[in-house]
Structure formats: C-alpha cells, structure tokens
Scaffold this active site. Structure first.
Site, PDB file in Angstrom:
ATOM      1  N   GLY A 255       0.696  -1.223  -0.044  1.00 15.73           N
ATOM      2  CA  GLY A 255      -0.006  -0.001  -0.132  1.00 15.73           C
ATOM      3  C   GLY A 255       0.715   1.231  -0.058  1.00 15.73           C
ATOM      4  CB  SER A 256       0.020   4.826   1.058  1.00 20.84           C
ATOM      5  OG  SER A 256      -0.991   4.965   0.171  1.00 20.84           O
ATOM      6  CB  THR A 257       4.432   1.640   3.614  1.00 21.54           C
ATOM      7  OG1 THR A 257       4.347   0.436   2.649  1.00 21.54           O
ATOM      8  CG2 THR A 257       3.556   1.463   4.593  1.00 21.54           C
ATOM      9  CB  ILE A 258       4.861   1.543  -2.140  1.00 21.65           C
ATOM     10  CG1 ILE A 258       5.011   0.065  -1.521  1.00 21.65           C
ATOM     11  CG2 ILE A 258       5.802   1.406  -3.266  1.00 21.65           C
ATOM     12  CD1 ILE A 258       6.229  -0.660  -1.036  1.00 21.65           C
ATOM     13  CE  LYS A 259       0.010   6.632  -2.424  1.00 23.85           C
ATOM     14  NZ  LYS A 259      -1.368   6.989  -1.760  1.00 23.85           N
TER      15      LYS A 259
END
Length: 534
Positions: A255-259
């Site tokens: 999810g958005s941790t990859i951002k």
C-alpha cells in the site's frame, strides 16, 4: 571335577554380571556422559539473555531380543510413561530389532521410577533436548529443533546450514568447543512488541499481525514478531497453516508505505523539489486502468501535499516524471523486487510483473501491482532515513563501521533530509498523528492496501502497515507494523492503517524507546526533529 567346573563357571558368570550392573552409570551419570555431537550452542540475545539452550535428558531404549517377558514389561512401563499405551510398548518390545527407542526425553521422575522397576534389557542413554526460555515470544526468530536436536526452522536451521552444521554432522564438534551464538534481538524489546501485538490481535481481530524494529545505522534486527506464533514446547503447533513468519516469509502489497520510495525517487531522479506541483485535479486514465484518490481535493498538489494526503494520482504522476525503466531500476536498487538475505531460512521472494509496463509502473507508485515482504520494506525505508545508505539486515551483531563498509548509497543526503522532513511532518499533521509519541520525535508513513479476494480487490479486507522512524533528527530505529485484515474496533470504526496500525506502533514506541536508549525531549518548542532541514 566336571560338575565342580560347571558350578564355578556359573558362579563366575553371575558375579561378573553383578559387577557390570554395579558399574553401570546412574541416570544422572549417564546424562553427564551424553553424546556431545548432538549438542548445540546456546543462543543469547544482545544482552546475554538465553533464548535457547540444551538441557540433559535421559532417553529409554530396549533390546527386544533380550526381553524376558514383553507382556509384563509393557504393562509396567505403560504405568510410568503415561502417553504411551501398553499395546504400543508391547509392539516395540516384540520387535525383531536389536535396538528400539521406547521414549525420548524422559523426565527425571520417569527415569528414576523405571530404574526401580528393574526390567531386564531396558536401558537409558543420555541425550540433550532444546529448551526455549522465552517461549512464544521468540519462536519465529529462533525456530525449532527436531527429536535429534537438529535445526528445522528459524535461526536454529540457519545454524545447521552454516559451518557449525558441517562440524556437527562430521562429529568434530564437542561440548568444549561450542560457544554461544549471540543475536541482535533484545529480549526486553521483543517482550514489549509481542505483548502489544497480542493485545492488537484481541482488539482488532485480524488474521495476523507483526512488527520488526531495525537499527537503521547497522541493519541489526532488534525485534521481530509475527502473530499467530507457536509454543516451542509444543512443536506440532509450528506446522499449523497460519503459523507463517509473515515478517520475512510473507509477501504483501504494502500500500501507501511504498509512496515513501516513490517520493524519494521523484526527489532523486525526477528533478523534483518539495514545492514541485503535480496535477491531481482529476483521475488518471491509462488504458482500462483508472487511478483516482479516495479523498480527492480536485486540484493540483505540491509534492509535500501528495505525500501528506497520500495521493495515488500524484504518486502516479511522480512515476511518469521518472520513467518506467528508471522506476523499476529504483525499486530494484531499494531491494524490493529481489529476495532479501538474512540469517533465516523463512524468506519469501517478492512477486512482480514479468513484463514491466506503464500501467505496472503507475500502480506500483502507490503500492499496488507488486508484493514484497514487510522486512525488506523496512530495510529500504531505513536506508532512506539513514542518510540514503542501504545496509543489509542481520541477526548477528554488527558495528556501525562494519555496516558502512557494506552500505550502498541508495539516495543522496539531500533526498534523505527531505524524506525525514516529510516523515516527521506526516506524524505531526498527517495520517501518522496517532504515532506522534510525546518526546520521541517520531515520523512515519501509513499504508492501507485492499486485499485481493477471489481475484478482485475487496473494500472490506485490508492489509494495513505503518512505517515509523525515530528520533527524526537522525533516526537510529525504524519500526514497521502491519495488521492483516482487521475488523472494526467498534461499530462504525475505521479499518484503515490510521485506525489500527498507527496506534499499535505508538504503543510499541512508548514501551521500547527507553529500552533502546532513546531519551525523550519534552521542552522542544522548535521541534529539533525539523532542525536539520532548511
């Protein structure tokens, strides 16, 4: 004379037999003379606390060909052994083999009671049994041994695959040569993390939960917990299907941790600054794929706002600015697309598209379309926090000097500064506010990924993660928490990362920061966590 000779011969035979019986070692003495080729080193934590050790035990064997009355012997032994039926014992005693095991690892009381029975052709052999004082708390890290004291999972198995295992199998290892293996795990922190996650399992009723704490400067794993776990005293639990070590052995869309990586990539390769504007005013259409924001502001966003508002559209546009090939290369350099190396056998290989297309690049920018492990996600984020230096993770002690020799420069110092600023800002003003533990200058990034159920993304099943770093002026520690498929804490409560993974991370930091020698700062009106950034 012949008759006298026969009597003398019988008499001498009886005397010799009695002498041999008298010379036979007691159970306690037999334990002290056990075969040290099956011994293993103690495993201790970074402070010398024992995580695994050998204990001497007696095992019961029989020589079936010499058993006088198998029926009577099996009846007597069944009353002592308890977990073995008379029929099982009788079958073994009637075997044609010259040697059979009856029971491995007797208790002292069992050994003494069997000795008092005085059954012929029954004997004891000294062995060792592995004991794990920390129980469930370190089960996924330490692993298990089999009945012959050979490692079958976790660090125990890795030991047997190392040079120690070669020496042990060759019989060249003896008790005097075995030195304790020291790990980077801190048993105190491990206990705190395990307790917090155990409470989270009761509070949010997820399928699983886990956390890993890394020393960002050395790559040392300070704590690694994955629930459900197992009791090493009951090895059969480890074989149950949900007992996977999900921190290193499970792959997930993060999810958005990859951002975190997407934003760092934009700053590093996309000529972006914190003030760079991306058009997030309308959904982005790529073929049949429509990228939209769950809480769209319907306007252009700065790079800072893309990160704080976790904009999928803005993140995709950051990937467009860098280019498809450069994006894939950056994820590879961050270690997200290849198997991570660590002293555990339970390590999964990330899953990514065989052919990297534009749509894969755009969805990967916000953490969809490829799956990696929580451990290597934490390792990559630690690199971004650690002045851009990627250090491989380890369970074995490593100094900062040794780590610098192994480090690879993943991003520049400036990019690292900018990302630390964004992490701290997100904990002060963004989705990580519940993790802003007073005094400890925490930063972080949330991630809520919809799980694939029956081939489709489900709005009601999430994999939630939160990556935190502290203290943000120069982070020493990175914590990654995940909550797999949580249920609402109460009717109407959310199931996003901010609702569960973030408060769990806060509880872990509150419990462990002082144990990690991170001193709180309360009188800090200017917030020194921002002081490094101009």
């Amino acid at each position: 004379m012949i008759v006298c000779a026969l009597f003398v011969g019988v008499y001498l035979t009886i005397c010799g037999k009695l002498a041999l019986i008298g010379m036979r070692a007691s159970p306690e003495e037999e334990v002290s003379t056990l075969d040290r080729t099956v011994a293993r080193p103690d495993i201790v934590d970074r402070n010398g606390v024992i995580l695994a050790t050998d204990l001497p035990v007696l095992s019961l064997f029989a020589e079936p060909r010499k058993v006088v009355d198998a029926d009577e012997a099996s009846e007597a032994l069944a009353g002592v052994l308890g977990n073995m039926t008379r029929e099982e014992i009788y079958k073994r005693l009637k075997s044609r083999a010259s040697f059979v095991w009856l029971k491995r690892g007797l208790t002292p009381d069992q050994a003494n009671e069997i000795k008092r029975l005085g059954i012929p052709a029954i004997g004891f052999r000294g062995e060792v049994r592995r004991f794990y004082p920390q129980g469930r708390e370190t089960s996924h890290v330490i692993g298990l041994t089999d009945i012959d004291n050979g490692g079958i999972s976790g660090f125990e198995r890795w030991l047997d695959q190392s040079s120690f295992g070669v020496l042990r199998k060759s019989g060249l290892m003896n008790g005097a040569q075995i030195k304790a293996s020291q790990l980077t795990i801190d048993a105190r922190v491990q206990h705190a993390v395990h307790e917090v996650l155990d409470k989270a399992m009761e509070q949010y009723h997820p399928a699983a939960a886990g956390a890993v704490i890394l020393n960002a400067k050395t790559g040392e794993v300070i704590s690694l917990v994955s629930l459900p776990d197992f009791d090493p005293a009951t090895p059969s639990e480890a074989a149950e299907k949900d007992r996977l070590n999900r921190v290193s052995g499970g792959v997930f869309e993060m999810g958005s941790t990859i951002k975190t990586f997407t934003t760092a990539m934009a700053l590093e390769l996309g000529n972006a600054e914190l003030t760079t504007i991306y058009d997030a005013s309308h959904p982005l259409v790529i073929g049949s794929q429509v990228i939209h924001d769950s809480h769209s502001k319907g306007k252009p966003l700065s790079l800072v706002d893309v990160f704080l508002q976790s904009s999928n559209i803005g993140s995709a546009r950051e990937a467009i600015a860098v280019g498809m090939e450069n994006h894939k290369a950056f994820l590879e350099r961050a270690g997200l697309l290849s198997k991570v190396a660590i002293e555990l056998p339970e390590v999964a290989t990330p899953v990514s598209p065989r052919v990297w297309r534009q749509v894969n690049s755009l969805t990967s920018a916000f953490g969809h379309g490829f799956a990696t492990t929580p451990l290597q996600t934490a390792v990559g984020i630690a690199a971004i926090m650690n002045h851009g230096r990627l250090v491989p993770p380890t369970l074995l002690p490593r100094s900062e000097e040794e780590a610098r020799a192994l480090a690879v420069q993943m991003v520049s110092e400036k990019t690292s500064d900018d990302m630390r600023y964004l992490f701290r800002l997100n904990a002060v003003k963004g989705s990580g506010r519940k993790a802003n533990v007073a005094g400890f200058r925490v930063g972080g990034k949330t991630g809520t990924a919809e799980k694939v159920i029956d081939g489709r993304y489900s709005h009601n099943n999430n994999f939630n993660a939160f990556a935190a770093a502290f203290p943000m002026e120069d982070p020493t520690f990175v914590l990654l928490v995940f909550i797999d498929d949580p249920r609402p804490e109460f009717p109407g409560a959310g199931i996003t990362s901010a609702a569960n993974a973030v408060p769990v991370a806060a509880a872990i930091i509150e419990r462990s920061a002082l144990l990690l020698d991170v001193l709180p700062v309360f009188d800090d009106p200017e917030d020194t966590a921002f002081a490094f950034h101009d």
